[in-house]
Design a protein around this motif. Structure first.
Motif: not given
Length: 214
Positions: A82-111
């Motif tokens: 018996d825990s004084p707090y809600p028990k954590p879920s194994k499914e939520i812990l092992e759930e992978h976060p959604e991948p973030l869209n990395y901004p793809q910039n291809f400038p002509k003059y990178r410097f």
């Protein structure tokens, strides 16, 4: 004697290595107890020991909640207490976060970097006037400094004006401008780290000199 030796490669995997193997064995022992009353008693004792291992976190909000969550995680969510707090879920812990869209910039003059294009786009939204002209020349001088950081040789202002014309899609044209950009020496000049003179031109007094004691 050598028959009783245990090698790390033969031992079970530590889920949270920071607590050590003895803590893992205590949790495994609590899992093996048959009565729930005994498991609850052992769980509270283990939580107390875990708190003593991290005394610097006692004043952190929800510290006890974190310890109970770690207890269930180290037990592989198999400890029935018996825990004084809600028990954590194994499914939520092992759930992978959604991948973030990395901004793809291809400038002509990178410097020049990606921020230059943003600055140019902002300048295009300003109304014509002295402020916009000052901003454009500030951007052009910054582009010249970036160019010199990339290529230590000198660069003609016409090259910077041409690049600025291209990056602004033809909206900023300084090719026929009467004003020149800052020279390369002033743009690349570094400030001295230490200034030992005061405003009057003399040297600063040494305020760290020990006072005479009589």
């Amino acid at each position: 004697m050598t028959d009783n030796l245990e090698y790390n490669t033969e031992r079970e995997h530590l889920i949270i290595p920071e607590y050590g193997r003895h803590m893992q064995k205590m949790i495994n022992y609590a899992k093996s107890r048959e009565t729930k009353e005994e498991r609850d008693k052992l769980a509270k004792a283990i939580i107390s020991v875990m708190g003593n291992l991290q005394p610097h976190l006692r004043d952190v909000p929800d510290f006890q909640h974190k310890l109970w969550d770690q207890l269930f995680i180290m037990s592989n969510f198999e400890l029935d207490v018996d825990s004084p707090y809600p028990k954590p879920s194994k499914e939520i812990l092992e759930e992978h976060p959604e991948p973030l869209n990395y901004p793809q910039n291809f400038p002509k003059y990178r410097f020049y970097g990606n921020n230059i294009k943003t600055m140019i786009d902002v300048a295009n939204t300003w109304e014509e006037g002295e402020l916009k002209e000052a901003l454009i020349f500030t951007i052009a001088n910054h582009m010249k400094k970036c160019f010199l950081n990339w290529n230590k040789d000198t660069v003609e202002d016409d090259v910077i004006f041409q690049h600025l014309y291209e990056l602004s899609n033809g909206k900023i044209n300084l090719k026929n401008a009467d004003e020149d950009l800052s020279d390369a020496t002033s743009l690349m000049r570094t400030k001295t780290k230490f200034n030992t003179t005061n405003k009057k031109g003399g040297f600063k007094k040494n305020t760290n000199r020990p006072r005479k004691r009589y």
